[in-house]
Write a protein that holds these residues in place. Structure first.
Motif, mmCIF file in Angstrom:
data_model
loop_
_atom_site.group_PDB
_atom_site.id
_atom_site.type_symbol
_atom_site.label_atom_id
_atom_site.label_comp_id
_atom_site.label_asym_id
_atom_site.label_seq_id
_atom_site.Cartn_x
_atom_site.Cartn_y
_atom_site.Cartn_z
ATOM 1 N N ASP A 28 2.540 31.841 24.261
ATOM 2 C CA ASP A 28 1.144 32.234 24.375
ATOM 3 C C ASP A 28 1.090 33.497 25.233
ATOM 4 O O ASP A 28 1.117 33.432 26.465
ATOM 5 C CB ASP A 28 0.307 31.128 25.011
ATOM 6 N N GLY A 29 1.050 34.657 24.595
ATOM 7 C CA GLY A 29 1.048 35.922 25.327
ATOM 8 C C GLY A 29 2.348 36.132 26.073
ATOM 9 O O GLY A 29 3.425 36.140 25.476
ATOM 10 N N ASP A 30 2.281 36.278 27.401
ATOM 11 C CA ASP A 30 3.486 36.478 28.194
ATOM 12 C C ASP A 30 3.915 35.184 28.890
ATOM 13 O O ASP A 30 4.596 35.217 29.916
ATOM 14 C CB ASP A 30 3.265 37.581 29.237
ATOM 15 N N SER A 31 3.526 34.048 28.315
ATOM 16 C CA SER A 31 3.859 32.739 28.900
ATOM 17 C C SER A 31 4.188 31.743 27.805
ATOM 18 O O SER A 31 3.985 32.006 26.610
ATOM 19 C CB SER A 31 2.677 32.204 29.726
ATOM 20 N N MET A 32 4.700 30.604 28.218
ATOM 21 C CA MET A 32 4.860 29.461 27.330
ATOM 22 C C MET A 32 3.806 28.428 27.727
ATOM 23 O O MET A 32 3.438 28.330 28.902
ATOM 24 C CB MET A 32 6.255 28.853 27.454
ATOM 25 N N ILE A 33 3.335 27.676 26.754
ATOM 26 C CA ILE A 33 2.410 26.587 27.042
ATOM 27 C C ILE A 33 3.080 25.270 26.667
ATOM 28 O O ILE A 33 3.572 25.109 25.545
ATOM 29 C CB ILE A 33 1.084 26.738 26.263
ATOM 30 N N VAL A 34 3.120 24.346 27.620
ATOM 31 C CA VAL A 34 3.717 23.031 27.362
ATOM 32 C C VAL A 34 2.780 22.261 26.439
ATOM 33 O O VAL A 34 1.627 22.002 26.781
ATOM 34 C CB VAL A 34 3.942 22.255 28.675
ATOM 35 N N ARG A 35 3.280 21.889 25.267
ATOM 36 C CA ARG A 35 2.442 21.269 24.253
ATOM 37 C C ARG A 35 2.644 19.758 24.151
ATOM 38 O O ARG A 35 1.760 19.039 23.684
ATOM 39 C CB ARG A 35 2.751 21.914 22.898
ATOM 40 N N LEU A 36 3.812 19.299 24.550
ATOM 41 C CA LEU A 36 4.111 17.864 24.431
ATOM 42 C C LEU A 36 5.196 17.521 25.428
ATOM 43 O O LEU A 36 6.139 18.288 25.622
ATOM 44 C CB LEU A 36 4.590 17.543 23.002
ATOM 45 N N SER A 37 5.052 16.372 26.086
ATOM 46 C CA SER A 37 6.031 15.949 27.082
ATOM 47 C C SER A 37 6.201 14.437 27.014
ATOM 48 O O SER A 37 5.257 13.706 26.709
ATOM 49 C CB SER A 37 5.578 16.358 28.483
ATOM 50 N N THR A 38 7.419 13.979 27.339
ATOM 51 C CA THR A 38 7.692 12.539 27.372
ATOM 52 C C THR A 38 7.783 12.032 28.809
ATOM 53 O O THR A 38 8.373 10.992 29.058
ATOM 54 C CB THR A 38 9.011 12.218 26.640
ATOM 55 N N ARG A 39 7.198 12.756 29.740
ATOM 56 C CA ARG A 39 7.325 12.383 31.164
ATOM 57 C C ARG A 39 6.820 10.972 31.439
ATOM 58 O O ARG A 39 7.340 10.277 32.319
ATOM 59 C CB ARG A 39 6.601 13.387 32.057
#
Length: 254
Positions: free
Chosen positions: A109-120
């Motif tokens: 997303d632009g100059d970043s990553m967006i965390v979309r899914l996690s198994t935390r």
């Protein structure tokens, strides 16, 4: 049946009809009846409504019904990266079920990553805060580094240019072209990326790209405690299953 349920049922049935036509368009009324389990009079009413809306068209009495052009609008907001996240879901949960560590997937997303899914929430070892839908830096996070290392050259140059012209502290490293080149070259050689070392941070990420051909569509990471193992040991244990999962996700996109 409650009033709310009664209102929802026709919508759900209409979606089932669209799903059936998506699998086998065109379809005769009898085939739609078998595919959906809906009574033929109900199907006729739903089909007439969908035809009026432009989502279905009547081909002929014998051939039956086919999807209309308007259905394309239903997927116009669903990006290729979104498809990768959904395809990754069972693989992420399988990795955590087998290896216990939390696994996440993010998209650009632009100059970043967006965390979309996690198994935390499925991991007994999760110690991170919930980063879901949060932006994380490209040159600091393992997933961002994995994305940069394996994306096409033209895309890489665009992203680096964005970061060089940014005043954000997290992008400062982008202005050291030689350091960035060494970093990304090493990642390509190893086949994985790790989190930038941060003082006081007990967790480390081991990340790999999710590829669709030559294009990176996402990056996935496994988070573990630095005190539990070295980077080399983590790669020896988890790199192969992560790469296998990433390949399977990418293959499913085709």
């Amino acid at each position: 049946m409650s009033e709310k349920t009664a209102e929802i049922q026709p919508i759900i049935r209409a979606l089932h009809v669209l799903e059936a036509l998506n699998r086998g368009s065109p379809m005769a009324l009898g085939a739609l009846h078998e595919a959906t389990g809906l009574p033929k009079p109900t199907l006729v009413r739903l089909l007439d409504t969908l035809i009026a809306g432009g989502y279905v068209r009547r081909v002929s009495r014998r051939a039956g019904y086919a999807l209309g052009e308007r259905v394309l609008r239903l997927s116009s907001g669903f990006r290729h990266a979104d498809k990768a996240v959904e395809a990754a879901r069972p693989f992420l949960y399988a990795l955590t079920a087998q290896h216990k560590w939390p696994v996440a997937i993010s998209t650009l997303d632009g100059d970043s990553m967006i965390v979309r899914l996690s198994t935390r929430h499925e991991s007994p070892f999760a110690a991170d805060e919930d980063f879901l839908e949060q932006r994380i830096p490209l040159l600091v996070s393992a997933m961002g580094r994995a994305y940069l290392a394996f994306c096409p050259e033209e895309e890489l140059e665009t992203l680096l240019s964005l970061m060089r012209n940014s005043k954000a502290r997290r992008n400062a490293m982008a202005r050291d072209e030689k350091a960035v080149a060494r970093l990304l070259s090493g990642i390509r050689a190893r086949g994985y990326a790790t989190t930038a070392p941060l003082r006081g941070e007990p967790l480390m990420g081991l990340a790999v790209p999710v590829m669709d051909g030559a294009q990176v569509v996402a990056a996935m990471t496994l988070r573990y405690f630095r005190s539990a193992m070295t980077e080399e040991e983590a790669a020896r244990r988890y790199l192969a299953p992560m790469q296998e999962a990433a390949r399977a996700i990418g293959a499913g996109l085709g």
